[in-house]
Structure formats: C-alpha cells, structure tokens
Design a protein around this motif. Structure first.
Motif, short mmCIF file in Angstrom:
data_model
loop_
_atom_site.label_atom_id
_atom_site.label_comp_id
_atom_site.label_asym_id
_atom_site.label_seq_id
_atom_site.Cartn_x
_atom_site.Cartn_y
_atom_site.Cartn_z
N ASP A 23 -2.24 -0.87 -3.89
CA ASP A 23 -3.44 0.16 -3.16
C ASP A 23 -2.84 0.95 -3.40
N VAL A 24 -3.53 2.11 -3.21
CA VAL A 24 -3.34 4.01 -2.99
C VAL A 24 -3.87 4.38 -1.42
N GLN A 25 -3.52 4.54 -0.23
CA GLN A 25 -4.86 4.98 0.23
C GLN A 25 -3.87 6.97 0.94
N THR A 47 0.92 -0.75 0.10
CA THR A 47 0.06 0.26 -0.32
C THR A 47 0.81 1.73 -0.13
N LEU A 48 0.52 1.96 -1.11
CA LEU A 48 1.44 2.92 -1.18
C LEU A 48 0.65 5.00 -0.87
N VAL A 49 1.35 5.06 0.27
CA VAL A 49 0.23 6.10 1.39
C VAL A 49 0.46 7.15 0.93
N VAL A 50 -0.70 8.29 0.28
CA VAL A 50 0.33 9.36 0.25
C VAL A 50 -0.86 10.47 0.65
N THR A 51 0.12 11.62 1.55
CA THR A 51 -0.92 12.62 2.35
C THR A 51 -0.86 13.99 0.68
N THR A 52 -1.85 14.66 1.38
CA THR A 52 -2.62 16.01 1.04
C THR A 52 -2.27 16.94 1.92
N ALA A 53 -2.84 18.20 2.21
CA ALA A 53 -3.71 18.93 2.85
C ALA A 53 -4.98 19.27 2.69
N GLU A 54 -5.14 19.01 0.73
CA GLU A 54 -6.16 19.70 -0.10
C GLU A 54 -6.87 18.84 0.04
N GLY A 55 -8.18 19.16 0.42
CA GLY A 55 -9.49 17.90 0.37
C GLY A 55 -9.87 17.14 -1.36
N ALA A 56 -9.95 18.92 -2.26
CA ALA A 56 -10.20 17.96 -4.00
C ALA A 56 -9.55 17.24 -4.40
N VAL A 57 -8.04 17.54 -4.08
CA VAL A 57 -6.52 16.63 -4.33
C VAL A 57 -6.56 15.38 -4.03
N ALA A 58 -7.22 15.46 -2.23
CA ALA A 58 -7.76 13.67 -2.05
C ALA A 58 -9.02 13.36 -2.55
N GLU A 59 -9.38 13.97 -2.91
CA GLU A 59 -10.64 13.59 -3.75
C GLU A 59 -10.43 12.65 -4.98
#
Length: 106
Positions: free
Chosen positions: A98-100, A62-74
C-alpha cells in the motif's frame, strides 16, 4: 574439560537475525529497504514527481510519501498501484502492499 551449556539454553543468535525478528514483530521494513527506495526514488516515481515529494516511512507494508502540493498528492493517489509495483520491483520483493500519501506544509 569444556564448558557445557546450561539446560534449556539456546545458542547465541546473531545481531542480524535478532533485528530481523524484531522488525517482523513490530512491522517495520528491512533496514535497507527505505535506503534502497530513496536511492532509486526517481526510477520509482519519475523525475518530475520526485522533486515534489519525499519518502517518509515504510511500516507494515505501507509506504508513506509526503508532499506539500495538493495536485501532487492527488496524482500519487491515482498512481498508487503503479507505485507499489515499481517500489517492489526495485526492492526485488513484495514487501510493499500500500502507499499512503500525506500532505505536509512546505
């Protein structure tokens, strides 16, 4: 007279092989996988999105990606299968399944 190994004694194992065994046991990626993905992050995700998110970890496929922006997360969630394919292409393996996406305050 040369020394004889102890009965039942196995020959020494190299550090690389030992680390590989440990990684498989605890489910972490190859040591260079995250570094390779970081180096090719724009190629995997695109330049626009790369500015708004970061790789966090890679464990148990599982690749975990973080972002501070809700639109980018979606958007990342919608792109999940494309991200898996692009990341595996860069790695030359099928290591990622998988990507989380995690929202993280700026």
């Amino acid at each position: 007279m040369s020394p004889e190994p102890l009965p039942g004694h196995r020959p020494p194992v190299g550090l690389g092989e030992s680390l590989g065994r440990l990684q498989r046991l605890i489910g972490t990626a190859r040591p260079d996988s995250l570094a390779v993905l970081e180096e090719h992050w724009e190629q995997v995700i695109g330049a626009r999105l790369a500015r708004h998110c970061r790789l966090h970890s890679l464990q148990h496929g599982t690749l975990v990606v973080t972002t501070a922006e809700g639109a980018v997360a979606e958007q990342l969630r919608w792109m999940q299968s494309d991200l898996v394919a692009a990341a595996n292409a860069v790695l030359g393996s099928s290591e990622i399944s998988d990507v989380q996406v995690r929202s993280k305050p700026a």
